[in-house]
Design a protein around this motif. Structure first.
Motif, short mmCIF file in Angstrom:
data_model
loop_
_atom_site.label_atom_id
_atom_site.label_comp_id
_atom_site.label_asym_id
_atom_site.label_seq_id
_atom_site.Cartn_x
_atom_site.Cartn_y
_atom_site.Cartn_z
N ARG A 1 0.82 -1.22 0.00
CA ARG A 1 0.00 0.00 0.00
C ARG A 1 0.85 1.27 0.00
O ARG A 1 0.34 2.37 -0.20
CB ARG A 1 -0.99 -0.02 1.16
N CYS B 1 -4.04 7.92 9.24
CA CYS B 1 -5.25 7.21 8.85
C CYS B 1 -5.37 5.96 9.74
O CYS B 1 -4.45 5.63 10.48
CB CYS B 1 -5.19 6.81 7.37
N GLY C 1 3.48 7.57 7.52
CA GLY C 1 2.28 8.01 6.83
C GLY C 1 2.12 7.14 5.61
O GLY C 1 2.88 6.17 5.44
N CYS C 2 1.15 7.46 4.77
CA CYS C 2 0.96 6.69 3.54
C CYS C 2 0.38 7.63 2.49
O CYS C 2 0.25 8.82 2.73
CB CYS C 2 0.05 5.49 3.80
N CYS D 1 -2.60 9.51 4.09
CA CYS D 1 -2.53 10.44 5.23
C CYS D 1 -1.20 11.20 5.33
O CYS D 1 -1.08 12.11 6.15
CB CYS D 1 -2.79 9.69 6.53
N CYS E 1 -2.47 3.33 9.25
CA CYS E 1 -1.18 3.78 9.78
C CYS E 1 -1.23 3.79 11.32
O CYS E 1 -0.27 3.36 11.98
CB CYS E 1 -0.82 5.16 9.26
ZN LIG Z 1 -1.90 6.35 6.43
#
Ligand SMILES: [Zn+2]
Ligand SMILES: [Zn+2]
Length: 569
Positions: free
Chosen positions: A133, A170, A191-192, A195, A173
């Motif tokens: 992801r 998020c 984070g990703c 977010c 996370c």
């Molecule tokens: Zn995230």
């Protein structure tokens, strides 16, 4: 240790201990590691970051406690390291069930805030895995890698005190952040795509993956790209296109000084340079420095490093740089994003304004750089990697002082004006700042002053004494005196060449009481005895004093300090 005992539970001797652990233990996954260990050993208790390092309370059998202590002390998870572990007995019975990470306690001791850590192998694999992801997430990080110093607003190092505070995690996370089994457990900068920080390319206002592709396109067409990195901006251009490099030199008013290069991996580096094992290890280390390498093999245009037989090369330190470099099987020029003589740009608006007319496009992101820090420069000499310029990945690592100076504390040294910097002595360690350029430049001096007061705030430190270069016309001297007056602490002046001698002694671990050495000090210029400016002196001395044994013959130099740079004056 002599732990207190409590036999009330199952007639087993339950003992409790408080461990005060110091070293590189914050921001490196040390607490989750300790938590997993403690749970596996059946201990209960808790652990928190503390200004001093970490505090761990544990209750259980004496054997388990000893085992916990042994493994934390001698087998910490990389890149953590433990300098000391003090143990005190705690009265039983345990104050809690299970083992937990609790919120940080502020403290005023020496805290080892970490330098920024280059992308780790595990994150690199995720970055390149289409099923992950975080595939192609330019800000991927974990407990073993990512920004630290550059985003730290205050200590202890926790997310709410970093420039990641404005990015709410998020659900997924947050789940990883809370899961002790996850390698992102309590990793502050995570984070990703959903977010974390995001990219933007100017002009044109494209975002995300489109902005990356636009930036790559700009470089492919020979354009000059400004990229916001980890400690500041870089200016990048294709290193195989002489006309593009010449344009960068013209726009930056930098006709001759060599440019650093970035390559995607050591294989590309080997096509242009000889790479010895020590140099290859340094390039791939978590510092990811610029390494000055001997040219060999394919030649790059002369415009890269006119007249030099070495090239300054680095590997991508962040996922963002790797994503850019993956598109090129050749080096890119990667030089500091500043106007000639001015400080490195770090803010988006500042860069767009200051680099206007130099860069064709700007690849920006929305994570604030709190502490700007240029890339470090290393070179292999006499069998060892030597730092020629400290920078990102090294600052603010605490350097232990030699034997006899363990109690050196509360001293702020403000240095000279050329290649300005400062140093804080705290509990037997030297905390050496990043360089700030020439302090005669008002913007550099302002950055130097701001960073110095930020460090004093960061470490909760009020110096007890300020050390100044004896030269009264140095801006650093005047500011140091003024600071001493404001704080009501004494200022001590140090002769320039004696400071050089003492610094070399400290670098080589020369003990305080080991007696004097002969030191040949050759540098541009320093004010010595009787207000004379000396270029070279042979000194016999130690940390506390010296005697001049010989010197280069003095000649009158009309023009004072300026003559050091322009001796023909
Ligand atoms: Zn995230
Ligand atoms: Zn990582």
């Amino acid at each position: 240790m002599e732990p207190a005992t409590d036999r009330s539970r199952n007639h087993e001797p339950i003992v409790g201990a408080l461990l005060r652990i110091r070293g590189r233990v914050q921001g490196v996954g040390f607490r989750p590691h300790a938590l997993r260990l403690a749970r596996a050993l059946g201990l209960c208790g808790d652990i928190c970051n503390h200004g001093d390092g970490v505090l761990l309370r544990a209750w259980g059998s004496e054997a388990s406690l000893r085992e916990l202590q042994r493994r934390l002390r001698y087998a910490p998870p990389p890149p953590a390291s433990v300098e000391s572990c003090l143990v005190e007995a705690l009265p039983g019975p345990p104050a809690m069930e299970g083992f937990h990470i609790v919120s940080s306690q502020p403290g005023t001791g020496l805290c080892h805030l970490l330098p920024d850590l280059a992308l780790c192998d595990a994150c690199r694999a995720e970055l390149q895995d289409p099923d992950n992801r975080r595939y192609r997430h330019p800000f991927i990080s974990c407990t073993a890698c990512g920004p630290r110093f550059s985003i730290a607003g205050a200590l202890p190092y926790d997310r709410e005190r970093t420039s990641m505070a404005s990015f709410a995690m998020c659900g997924r996370c947050a789940g990883e952040y809370r899961d002790p089994a996850d390698r992102r457990f309590h990793a502050q900068p995570i984070g990703c795509h959903e977010c974390g920080p995001s990219l933007r390319l100017l002009p044109g206002e494209t975002a995300g993956e489109h902005s990356l592709q636009g930036a790559i396109e700009c470089l492919r067409n020979g354009g000059i790209l400004a990229v916001k990195g980890i400690g500041g901006f870089h200016l990048m251009v294709d290193a195989t296109r002489p006309e593009a490099i010449a344009r960068l030199r013209r726009r930056k008013h930098r006709p001759f000084r060599p440019f650093a290069l970035m390559v995607r991996d050591p294989e590309v580096a080997r096509r242009y340079c000889r790479l010895r094992p020590e140099e290859a290890a340094a390039l791939s280390s978590h510092v990811a420095p610029i390494v000055l390498l001997e040219q060999s093999g394919e030649r790059l245009p002369d415009e890269v490093a006119p007249g030099m037989d070495r090239l300054g090369l680095m590997l991508p330190a962040t996922a963002l740089h790797l994503l850019l470099l993956e598109a090129f099987d050749r080096p890119l020029v990667c030089t500091s994003g500043n106007r000639s003589g001015a400080p490195l740009c770090a803010g988006n608006d500042e860069a767009v304004e200051s680099l206007d007319g130099i860069a064709d496009r700007f690849l920006l992101h929305d994570r604030e750089i709190v502490h700007r820090c240029d890339d470090p420069v290393l070179q292999l000499a006499a069998g060892r990697m030597r730092t020629l310029r400290r920078g990102r990945g090294q600052v603010p690592e605490a350097l232990p002082l030699p034997p006899g100076l363990e109690n050196a504390d509360g001293i702020l040294a403000v240095g000279g004006d050329l290649k300005g910097g400062f140093c804080l002595l705290r509990q037997g360690c030297a905390l050496l700042s990043q360089p700030f350029g020439e302090l005669m430049h008002p913007d550099c001096r302002r950055r130097w002053r701001e960073e110095m007061s930020a460090w004093l705030g960061l470490y909760g430190s009020r110096p007890r004494r300020i050390a100044l270069d004896v030269h009264p016309d140095y801006g650093s001297h005047r500011h140091g005196r003024e600071l001493a007056r404001q704080l009501g602490v004494p200022a001590a002046t140090v002769l320039h060449h004696h400071a050089h001698l003492a610094a070399v002694l400290a670098e080589h671990g020369h003990p305080l009481d080991a007696g004097p050495v002969l030191g040949l000090v050759l540098d541009g210029l320093g004010m010595g005895e009787a207000g004379a400016l000396w270029g070279g002196e042979l000194l016999l001395g130690d940390y506390q004093g010296y005697r001049r044994v010989a010197h280069l013959a003095p000649v009158p130099l009309p023009g004072g300090d300026r003559a050091a740079r322009e001796p023909w004056r």
